[in-house]
Design a protein around this motif. Sequence first.
Motif: not given
Length: 112
Positions: A27-37, A39-44, A67-69
Motif C-alpha cells: 500500500k502506497y499510503d498518502t494519508d497525512g503525508c501532504g502530497c501524493l509523492v 507517500g509511505v509504503i506499508a505491507l497490509w 494499479k494507480s500507484r
Amino acid sequence: MNITFTDKAIKQLTPILAQTGRMLKLKYDTDGCGCLVDGVIALWLVDEADEDDIAVETNFVPVFVEKSRLVFYDDVMTIDVVEGTSSFLLKSPGQILSPRMPLIEVSEQHER
C-alpha cells in the motif's frame, strides 16, 4: 513487476498468513503525508482486493498492488525482514523504497 521475498521474510510471514487467512497488499499510503509523492509504503493484511488492485505473482504468495500507484515502485523488488524488528524492508537493485515497512492488519473500514 517482479517481487521476491527473502527466506527470512517468508519464515516470518507464513504463520501470520496461516493464522489470519488474509492476503498481502503493498500500500502506497498518502494519508497525512501532504502530497501524493510523499507517500509511505506499508505491507497490509487484507481480506480481498480493491477495485484498483492487481495481483503480482511472487516466489511466495501473490501480492496486491494498486494499479494507480505502480509508478512509485520499481520493476524488480525484494521484501526482506529488518533484523530485530517486526518491520520489513522493500528494496530494488537501485534503491531502498521503504527501510522500515510495517505490517498492518487493516480493517474493512480502514481499507475503503
